[in-house]
Each structure stands twice: as C-alpha cells, then as structure tokens.
Design a protein around this motif. Structure first.
Motif, PDB file in Angstrom:
ATOM      1  N   ARG A 124       0.818  -1.225   0.000  1.00  5.31           N
ATOM      2  CA  ARG A 124       0.000   0.000   0.000  1.00  5.31           C
ATOM      3  C   ARG A 124       0.849   1.271   0.000  1.00  5.31           C
ATOM      4  O   ARG A 124       0.346   2.362   0.238  1.00  5.31           O
ATOM      5  CB  ARG A 124      -0.913  -0.001   1.231  1.00  5.31           C
ATOM      6  CG  ARG A 124      -1.933  -1.101   1.134  1.00  5.31           C
ATOM      7  CD  ARG A 124      -3.026  -0.898   2.119  1.00  5.31           C
ATOM      8  NE  ARG A 124      -3.936  -2.013   2.121  1.00  5.31           N
ATOM      9  CZ  ARG A 124      -4.885  -2.184   3.021  1.00  5.31           C
ATOM     10  NH1 ARG A 124      -5.032  -1.292   3.987  1.00  5.31           N
ATOM     11  NH2 ARG A 124      -5.673  -3.213   2.957  1.00  5.31           N
ATOM     12  N   GLY A 125       2.133   1.096  -0.195  1.00  5.16           N
ATOM     13  CA  GLY A 125       2.959   2.287  -0.418  1.00  5.16           C
ATOM     14  C   GLY A 125       3.611   2.862   0.819  1.00  5.16           C
ATOM     15  O   GLY A 125       4.074   4.012   0.794  1.00  5.16           O
ATOM     16  N   ALA A 126       3.639   2.118   1.923  1.00  7.59           N
ATOM     17  CA  ALA A 126       4.341   2.621   3.112  1.00  7.59           C
ATOM     18  C   ALA A 126       5.827   2.278   3.012  1.00  7.59           C
ATOM     19  O   ALA A 126       6.211   1.305   2.353  1.00  7.59           O
ATOM     20  CB  ALA A 126       3.748   1.992   4.371  1.00  7.59           C
ATOM     21  N   ASP A 127       6.646   3.086   3.669  1.00  7.52           N
ATOM     22  CA  ASP A 127       8.074   2.759   3.837  1.00  7.52           C
ATOM     23  C   ASP A 127       8.192   2.046   5.168  1.00  7.52           C
ATOM     24  O   ASP A 127       7.792   2.608   6.194  1.00  7.52           O
ATOM     25  CB  ASP A 127       8.910   4.046   3.962  1.00  7.52           C
ATOM     26  CG  ASP A 127       9.209   4.619   2.610  1.00  7.52           C
ATOM     27  OD1 ASP A 127       9.182   3.866   1.638  1.00  7.52           O
ATOM     28  OD2 ASP A 127       9.451   5.843   2.557  1.00  7.52           O
ATOM     29  N   VAL A 128       8.762   0.852   5.169  1.00 12.32           N
ATOM     30  CA  VAL A 128       8.834   0.100   6.426  1.00 12.32           C
ATOM     31  C   VAL A 128      10.277  -0.047   6.874  1.00 12.32           C
ATOM     32  O   VAL A 128      11.156  -0.413   6.088  1.00 12.32           O
ATOM     33  CB  VAL A 128       8.188  -1.302   6.271  1.00 12.32           C
ATOM     34  CG1 VAL A 128       8.396  -2.144   7.521  1.00 12.32           C
ATOM     35  CG2 VAL A 128       6.707  -1.172   5.953  1.00 12.32           C
ATOM     36  N   SER A 129      10.490   0.252   8.145  1.00 18.68           N
ATOM     37  CA  SER A 129      11.792  -0.013   8.752  1.00 18.68           C
ATOM     38  C   SER A 129      11.521  -0.942   9.929  1.00 18.68           C
ATOM     39  O   SER A 129      10.743  -0.613  10.820  1.00 18.68           O
ATOM     40  CB  SER A 129      12.397   1.305   9.235  1.00 18.68           C
ATOM     41  OG  SER A 129      13.569   1.028   9.947  1.00 18.68           O
ATOM     42  N   ALA A 130      12.112  -2.145   9.907  1.00 15.37           N
ATOM     43  CA  ALA A 130      11.740  -3.150  10.913  1.00 15.37           C
ATOM     44  C   ALA A 130      12.938  -3.560  11.743  1.00 15.37           C
ATOM     45  O   ALA A 130      14.073  -3.568  11.270  1.00 15.37           O
ATOM     46  CB  ALA A 130      11.162  -4.378  10.210  1.00 15.37           C
ATOM     47  N   PHE A 131      12.622  -3.929  12.982  1.00 12.93           N
ATOM     48  CA  PHE A 131      13.677  -4.461  13.854  1.00 12.93           C
ATOM     49  C   PHE A 131      13.147  -5.682  14.601  1.00 12.93           C
ATOM     50  O   PHE A 131      12.038  -5.663  15.133  1.00 12.93           O
ATOM     51  CB  PHE A 131      14.129  -3.410  14.880  1.00 12.93           C
ATOM     52  CG  PHE A 131      15.010  -4.005  15.941  1.00 12.93           C
ATOM     53  CD1 PHE A 131      16.275  -4.496  15.622  1.00 12.93           C
ATOM     54  CD2 PHE A 131      14.568  -4.124  17.255  1.00 12.93           C
ATOM     55  CE1 PHE A 131      17.084  -5.097  16.591  1.00 12.93           C
ATOM     56  CE2 PHE A 131      15.380  -4.711  18.233  1.00 12.93           C
ATOM     57  CZ  PHE A 131      16.637  -5.197  17.889  1.00 12.93           C
ATOM     58  N   ASP A 132      13.953  -6.733  14.599  1.00 16.05           N
ATOM     59  CA  ASP A 132      13.671  -7.898  15.453  1.00 16.05           C
ATOM     60  C   ASP A 132      14.991  -8.309  16.096  1.00 16.05           C
ATOM     61  O   ASP A 132      16.019  -8.365  15.419  1.00 16.05           O
ATOM     62  CB  ASP A 132      13.115  -9.072  14.631  1.00 16.05           C
ATOM     63  CG  ASP A 132      12.642 -10.208  15.538  1.00 16.05           C
ATOM     64  OD1 ASP A 132      11.437 -10.309  15.796  1.00 16.05           O
ATOM     65  OD2 ASP A 132      13.513 -10.979  16.022  1.00 16.05           O
ATOM     66  N   PRO A 133      14.971  -8.630  17.401  1.00 17.09           N
ATOM     67  CA  PRO A 133      16.239  -8.951  18.074  1.00 17.09           C
ATOM     68  C   PRO A 133      16.976 -10.149  17.489  1.00 17.09           C
ATOM     69  O   PRO A 133      18.196 -10.178  17.526  1.00 17.09           O
ATOM     70  CB  PRO A 133      15.810  -9.218  19.526  1.00 17.09           C
ATOM     71  CG  PRO A 133      14.513  -8.505  19.682  1.00 17.09           C
ATOM     72  CD  PRO A 133      13.848  -8.545  18.342  1.00 17.09           C
ATOM     73  N   VAL A 134      16.261 -11.156  16.947  1.00 15.89           N
ATOM     74  CA  VAL A 134      17.004 -12.317  16.412  1.00 15.89           C
ATOM     75  C   VAL A 134      16.535 -12.827  15.043  1.00 15.89           C
ATOM     76  O   VAL A 134      17.239 -13.630  14.434  1.00 15.89           O
ATOM     77  CB  VAL A 134      17.013 -13.530  17.391  1.00 15.89           C
ATOM     78  CG1 VAL A 134      17.607 -13.179  18.727  1.00 15.89           C
ATOM     79  CG2 VAL A 134      15.649 -14.150  17.542  1.00 15.89           C
ATOM     80  N   ALA A 135      15.376 -12.389  14.578  1.00 15.55           N
ATOM     81  CA  ALA A 135      14.815 -13.049  13.380  1.00 15.55           C
ATOM     82  C   ALA A 135      15.228 -12.387  12.064  1.00 15.55           C
ATOM     83  O   ALA A 135      14.740 -12.775  11.007  1.00 15.55           O
ATOM     84  CB  ALA A 135      13.292 -13.093  13.483  1.00 15.55           C
ATOM     85  N   ARG A 136      16.126 -11.403  12.115  1.00 12.15           N
ATOM     86  CA  ARG A 136      16.448 -10.674  10.883  1.00 12.15           C
ATOM     87  C   ARG A 136      16.892 -11.606   9.750  1.00 12.15           C
ATOM     88  O   ARG A 136      16.458 -11.456   8.602  1.00 12.15           O
ATOM     89  CB  ARG A 136      17.541  -9.632  11.175  1.00 12.15           C
ATOM     90  CG  ARG A 136      17.958  -8.907   9.929  1.00 12.15           C
ATOM     91  CD  ARG A 136      18.912  -7.782  10.232  1.00 12.15           C
ATOM     92  NE  ARG A 136      19.409  -7.204   9.008  1.00 12.15           N
ATOM     93  CZ  ARG A 136      20.028  -6.051   8.948  1.00 12.15           C
ATOM     94  NH1 ARG A 136      20.222  -5.345  10.042  1.00 12.15           N
ATOM     95  NH2 ARG A 136      20.470  -5.581   7.805  1.00 12.15           N
TER      96      ARG A 136
END
Ligand code: NAD
Length: 439
Positions: free
Chosen positions: A344-356
């Motif tokens: 839908r056109g969002a910019d996503v910045s994600a963080f996960d402690p171990v699942a990257r």
C-alpha cells in the motif's frame, strides 16, 4: 537407551539434546548437510534459549551426535523418533506426510527387530497405521510403531521438554510402552504425568490441544473487538476470566492473531481429518476464519491510526518473529502486516532482536534497523508486532522524540495508554475501550 532422532529441527534438536541430558545416547539425523555440519562445529541452526549450552555439553560428554547418515544413526537404536516437518499441503491444507513416509522408507532398509518407531512429528490420525503398513510392505518384521506427540513451545522449548504438563504416549503393545516409559523415566520421577493411550488417540490429542488453544486466542480477539465497541478493557476482561481456574489465564492475550509453525497448519489439518471422517468441526472452522480475517485487519488498524492511508508514510515495525524468544518466522503475523504495508505504499523499517536473517528471505523492499529506536527514527508510526521483552520497557519519551508522527500502535498491549500519552504519543492498543484504533 540408545535413541535415533530423524529430523533435527526445532523439535528433533531440542528433544534429542534433552534426551541426551537425561543420560540416553542420542544420534540426531538430518538430511540437511549444512545443518549437521554446523551442529558438529557447535553452530545452532535455530535460536532457542539455552539450547547451545545443552547441545555442546552433551556432545562433549559423548551422548549426543549428529549425522546425515541415517543408516549409521539408526543402526543400534532401541527407539527411533521421527521428528521431520509435516507442513500444510498446498491446496487442501492437509498435513503433508511426504517427509515422514520418506524417512520411514529409508528406515525400513536398516531397522532391526525389536526397535520402536515413534512419531514425534504432529501427524494426522491413522498415520501410525500407514507407517506400520509401509514397514510391513518393505518386509520389516517385529517393529512397533508408537505415537509420542510433542507439546513444547518455541522460546521455552527446553523448560517445556524437561517439565512437561504431561507426556502423551500412544502405544498399543507392552514392549513399546516399556521402552517409552524407560526413555521418559527421569521426567516420570519428577512427577510428570505420563498418559498411555491408543495410538490414534495420541495422534488426535495433539491436534485437539492446538486447536483448543487456537480457539482460546480467537475467542479473546473477538472479545477485544467487542471491548472496543462498548468501551471495556480486554486486558481486565482476560484477567477477570483467566483467574477462574476452569478457564485459566494462558492464551488469553488479545493481539494480531495466532501464527507460527503449528497452530495455522494443525487447525487446517484437523479440519481435513474431520472432513474425511464426515464430522464437521464448526468451532475450529470458524476459528480459522476469524484468525485469517484478523491478520488481514491489522493493517487497517495502522492505517486508521495514520488518518486513513499508509501511502507515503514511514512505519517502524518492532518484532517480526511469530512470538518472542525465537527466530521462527513461519506464518508470523508480521508477514501479512509488513507485506500489505509495503503493497500500500508505506516505507517500512523493521527491527527484530534475532529473526532478521529469516526475515531477510521473506521481505523485500523494507529496511532492517539495528534497534527499536533506529526503526522508529523519522517514522510516522511505530507498530509493536511481537512482544519481545526488550520492547516492554522502551524509553517512551525517547521513542516519541525520534518519531515524526508520534503514533504508537501496540498490537500486543504491552503499554498503558496513560504512560504513552504522558510521553507525548497517540496510543492505539487492542481491545482497550472506544479509543482503541479498531473502535
Ligand atoms: P523443522 O522444519 O524445524 O525440522 C524438520 C527437520 O527434518 C529439518 O531439519 C529437515 O531437514 C529434516 N528432515 C526432513 N526429512 C528428513 C529425512 N527424510 N531424514 C532426515 N531429516 C529429515 O520442523 P519442526 O518445527 O521441528 O517440526 C517437526 C514436527 O514437530 C512437525 O510435525 C511439527 O508440527 C511438530 N511440532 C513442532 C513444534 C514447534 O514448536 N516447532 C512443537 C510441537 C510439535
């Protein structure tokens, strides 16, 4: 006892390491040479608290070995556990038993009379009968087939394995009952109840347990929707009902819907078994639908919190694994959430402690941040998707200061509205009165 574990994934590796820790001699077999090679060098293929130490200690004691050679692994085993994957079959959702039957056919070539073959994988009712038939067709004689479903939870797998609420053994002859009793004797001494049942009953018990937990989650999620409409707080409702011993407090956390490697596929497989048996399971059928719809609704919540559209908005996502303390991304609620945000056109910045490392294979077109604040930096909203402990006590003022849009969508109800608002954030939880974003 000498044990072979075929399949060295979450269940096989944890079970194998724990059996070795009980004092048994265990050989874990896997056809994934990279995994076995890593394990022989002390590199864990999964992230599970306490696993590395347990594996290394028992490997050093000479009680735990890893091989790709099924023949060598099974040669002297008194019990052979099958712990390979049983994913949902494409198309109909039935449990795909390809890996199980493949393992049994390989096993048939080397297994000795007197061995007990035990399914630890989650398999539909009647799979033990089919295994028996395959072994018979291959000319194998005097081998018992038992069912011993596993109930461990990823993230707490070792503690669950060593302190189970119960051990279910579906075994129809005295020899296999005795072998399994002996294997689990250390837990029996710890007073873990061991329930000996018919093999079909044991197979079904596993599906019934997972389906019931899925029902519980979907139930509280629907109550959360009602709370939003009538200005009640689902956290308090859950506590109010959970303190009733007949209900219990667990699996009553409203959120983005269940995911993971078990509930989605096991509920579908149960429905297939029911269809084949000509017995409808309406409650489970509805639960699957409620959960599918719920996952799809989560982006709407983020969208509403952002004024109705996510296009051009920057969204920080905290948590990608399907639950805390694991790197497992199978059927994680984060997958439809992140993918739909991107679509839908969002910019996503994600963080996960171990699942990257797992997430990088699943998502494209998103950024991966190094910590929660970096994910939130310059974002219009931050969304908590997985309730890792490190997201439970974030400095909310600092979070507000790095955010552009000052919006916190808390899909796990980790924070109090008042604390978030005091820090200058607009707060949107799940099932918490009319001001919740769904209301
Ligand atoms: P997984 O995908 O992590 O591991 C399965 C392993 O089996 C893989 O390493 C694969 O390479 C190996 N394998 C497949 N075919 C093989 C063969 N012929 N010979 C040797 N190795 C083979 O799966 P998992 O999550 O450990 O689940 C295993 C089973 O346990 C499933 O039926 C699952 O439903 C059930 N279960 C899982 C959990 C959980 O929390 N993950 C809990 C309870 C039960």
């Amino acid at each position: 006892m000498r044990i072979a574990m075929i399949g060295t994934g979450y269940v096989g590796l944890v079970s194998g390491a724990c059996f070795a820790d009980f004092g048994h001699r265990v050989t874990c077999v896997d056809k994934d040479a990279g995994k076995i090679d890593g394990l022989n060098r002390g590199v864990m293929p999964i992230w599970e608290p306490g696993l590395e130490g347990l594996v290394k200690a028992n490997a050093e004691r000479g009680r735990l070995a890893f091989t790709t050679d099924l023949v060598a692994g099974v040669k002297d085993a008194e019990a052979v556990f099958i712990a390979v994957g049983t994913p949902a079959r494409r198309g109909d959702g039935h449990a795909d038993l390809t890996f199980v039957f493949e393992a049994v056919r390989e096993l048939a070539k080397v297994i000795k009379p007197g061995t007990v073959v035990v399914t630890k994988s989650t398999v539909p009712v009647g799979t033990g009968d089919k295994i028996e038939k395959i072994l018979g067709d291959e000319g194998v004689q005097d081998v018992s087939v038992a069912s011993n479903p596993e109930f461990l939870r990823e993230g707490a797998a070792i503690a669950d394995f060593k302190h189970p609420d119960r051990i279910v053994v579906g075994a129809e002859d005295i020899h296999s009952q005795d072998v399994l009793r002996e294997i689990y004797r250390p837990l029996f001494l710890n007073r873990a109840p061991i329930l000996i049942t018919g093999r079909r009953t044991a197979e079904l018990t596993k599906y019934a347990a997972n389906a019931f937990l899925a029902v519980k989650i979907s139930f509280i999620n629907e109550i959360a929707d009602l709370c939003e409409a009538v200005d009640a707080d689902v956290q308090d409702v859950a506590r109010g009902i959970g303190l009733d011993n007949r209900i219990g407090p667990k699996f009553l956390h409203a959120g983005p819907g269940y995911g993971g490697s078990c509930f989605p596929k096991d509920t579908l497989a149960l429905l297939q078994t029911a269809d084949e048996a000509g017995v409808d399971q309406r409650i489970v059928r509805t639960t699957v639908k409620v959960n599918d719809d719920r996952k799809a609704q989560m982006v709407e919540r983020v969208s509403r919190a952002l004024g109705g559209d996510v296009r051009g908005k920057r969204v920080g996502v905290l948590g990608l694994a399907f639950k805390p303390n694991t790197d497992d991304m199978r059927d994680a609620p984060s997958i439809p959430i992140v993918k739909t945000l991107v679509e839908r056109g969002a910019d996503v910045s994600a963080f996960d402690p171990v699942a990257r490392h797992q997430a990088e294979r699943i998502f494209s077109g998103i950024e991966f941040a190094e910590d929660a604040f970096a994910a939130a930096e310059g974002a219009d909203a931050v969304v908590i998707v997985t309730e890792w402990d490190e997201f439970r006590a974030l400095d909310l003022e600092r979070l507000a200061s790095v955010l552009r849009g000052k919006v916190l969508v808390d899909l796990r109800n980790v924070y109090d509205r008042r604390d978030a608002e005091e820090a200058g954030l607009a707060y949107y939880g799940v099932g918490r009165g009319r001001e919740a974003v769904g209301g």
